[in-house]
Design a protein around this motif. Structure first.
Motif, PDB file in Angstrom:
ATOM      1  N   ALA A   1     106.137  60.241 127.619  1.00  0.00           N
ATOM      2  CA  ALA A   1     107.032  59.755 126.562  1.00  0.00           C
ATOM      3  C   ALA A   1     108.438  60.316 126.745  1.00  0.00           C
ATOM      4  O   ALA A   1     109.439  59.598 126.562  1.00  0.00           O
ATOM      5  N   GLN A   2     108.538  61.587 127.129  1.00  0.00           N
ATOM      6  CA  GLN A   2     109.851  62.193 127.350  1.00  0.00           C
ATOM      7  C   GLN A   2     110.534  61.575 128.568  1.00  0.00           C
ATOM      8  O   GLN A   2     111.738  61.323 128.556  1.00  0.00           O
TER       9      GLN A   2
ATOM     10  N   ALA B   1     103.561  55.263 126.070  1.00  0.00           N
ATOM     11  CA  ALA B   1     103.358  56.410 126.959  1.00  0.00           C
ATOM     12  C   ALA B   1     101.913  56.433 127.445  1.00  0.00           C
ATOM     13  O   ALA B   1     100.984  56.105 126.703  1.00  0.00           O
TER      14      ALA B   1
ATOM     15  N   HIS C   1      96.799  64.566 125.875  1.00  0.00           N
ATOM     16  CA  HIS C   1      97.941  64.567 124.963  1.00  0.00           C
ATOM     17  C   HIS C   1      99.192  65.105 125.661  1.00  0.00           C
ATOM     18  O   HIS C   1     100.290  64.560 125.496  1.00  0.00           O
ATOM     19  N   ALA C   2      99.031  66.150 126.447  1.00  0.00           N
ATOM     20  CA  ALA C   2     100.172  66.736 127.155  1.00  0.00           C
ATOM     21  C   ALA C   2     100.769  65.750 128.157  1.00  0.00           C
ATOM     22  O   ALA C   2     101.996  65.655 128.295  1.00  0.00           O
TER      23      ALA C   2
ATOM     24  N   ARG D   1     100.570  62.454 128.009  1.00  0.00           N
ATOM     25  CA  ARG D   1     101.251  61.381 127.267  1.00  0.00           C
ATOM     26  C   ARG D   1     102.595  61.851 126.714  1.00  0.00           C
ATOM     27  O   ARG D   1     103.573  61.103 126.700  1.00  0.00           O
ATOM     28  N   LYS D   2     102.638  63.092 126.264  1.00  0.00           N
ATOM     29  CA  LYS D   2     103.899  63.648 125.739  1.00  0.00           C
ATOM     30  C   LYS D   2     104.946  63.731 126.844  1.00  0.00           C
ATOM     31  O   LYS D   2     106.120  63.388 126.639  1.00  0.00           O
TER      32      LYS D   2
END
Length: 318
Positions: free
Chosen positions: A171-172, A159, A164-165, A167-168
């Protein structure tokens, strides 16, 4: 490394389509060929790859070094919006071409020639930097899968995002796309958690193809993507490459299966004795009379429904 920005070979003043059969830069154009930005998406000029190795014909205790040239003076181009099929016999060096285009050179390799990607002249480091960031490879060998990583993770990849947000969220998105691809290629959700050694050969090849389709590349290099797949899945895989080209990407399809290639290719580069002897529109294979090189005509005659009458022509012209 900063890629060297040198003016590429000008292909055309506009991005307009070409008349099918127009001869230009060593090849004829397919109807959908486009020169976005005034250049080819990929341009390979006079590429030669040789290896310094021990003489395999000599006794091992006194074998001298010899230079073995696998590719020589090879020129080809890929346009945005098209599939170019590189067709030739198995074991003829086509995979060396795929490795060269990805910047994967062995320590004993000598490489000469010029490679341009999307208007930039590339060296080996630049080509390697494009992997997953503009160019995706569908490798021939299933050994390219990581034996210690579950296949779902391999397809999803890493990702990306500065926070961080971000990348999250990426990833989803990757998880959703991976599951869509699994469903499209007939892999059950349980396969996500399997390791490569638990897959059949056909399943592993599907995973390799899905890995290449995850990162929205501009160019996909598919090195023999269909062996091990039944006809229905092979056609499905090639149809996905065709759809990728229809959406504006470029595809370099390396294969020995000319019948399957002609189902989706716009143009064909005929590979023989380590070089491209003819680059032509796929429609030229409707008749041997439309093909210029004896080896191309021999391939035409070897297709089902033709007469196998031209095999002797190959030796008459290099």
């Amino acid at each position: 490394m900063t890629l060297e920005k040198i003016k590429p070979p000008i292909a055309d003043a506009s991005s307009a389509s070409h008349v099918n059969g127009e001869l230009h830069h060593h090849h004829t154009h397919a109807a959908g060929s486009r020169h976005v930005g005034g250049h080819h998406l990929l341009s390979v000029e006079r590429l030669s790859v040789a290896f310094d190795m021990y003489d395999p014909a000599a006794p091992f205790w006194r074998a001298g070094r010899v230079r073995s040239e696998v590719l020589h003076d090879l020129t080809l181009s890929v346009h945005a919006g098209e599939v170019l099929a590189v067709v030739g016999a198995s074991g003829s060096g086509k995979t060396v071409l795929a490795d060269a285009l990805m910047g994967n050179f062995a320590n004993n390799a000598e490489v000469r020639g010029t490679i341009w990607f999307d208007g930039q002249r590339m060296d080996a480091s630049g080509l390697r930097s494009l992997a997953g960031r503009g160019v995706s490879l569908v490798p021939q060998g299933v050994g390219n899968l990581d034996p210690l990583m579950r296949v779902g993770e391999q397809v999803r990849g890493v990702a990306r995002g500065e926070t961080h947000a971000a990348r999250k969220a990426d990833a989803q998105r990757r998880l959703s796309l991976q599951r869509e691809l699994f469903e499209a290629y007939g892999l059950t959700p349980e396969v996500e958690c399997m390791y490569p050694h638990e897959l059949s050969g056909g399943m592993a090849r599907r995973v390799l193809l899905m890995c290449a389709l995850m990162d929205s590349p501009k160019l996909v290099i598919a090195d023999e993507p269909t062996p091990g797949l039944d006809l229905e899945l092979a056609v499905h895989a090639l149809d996905d490459l065709r759809a990728f080209a229809n959406d504006g990407g470029g595809v370099l399809l390396i294969t020995h299966d000319i019948e399957l290639a002609l189902r989706v290719a716009d143009r064909v580069a005929v590979f023989h004795d380590g070089t491209v002897v003819e680059e032509t529109a796929a429609r030229s294979f409707r008749s041997a009379d439309q093909l210029r090189h004896p080896f191309s005509r021999a391939l035409w005659h070897a297709l089902p429904g033709h007469d196998f009458a031209a095999s002797g022509e190959v030796d008459h012209e290099s």
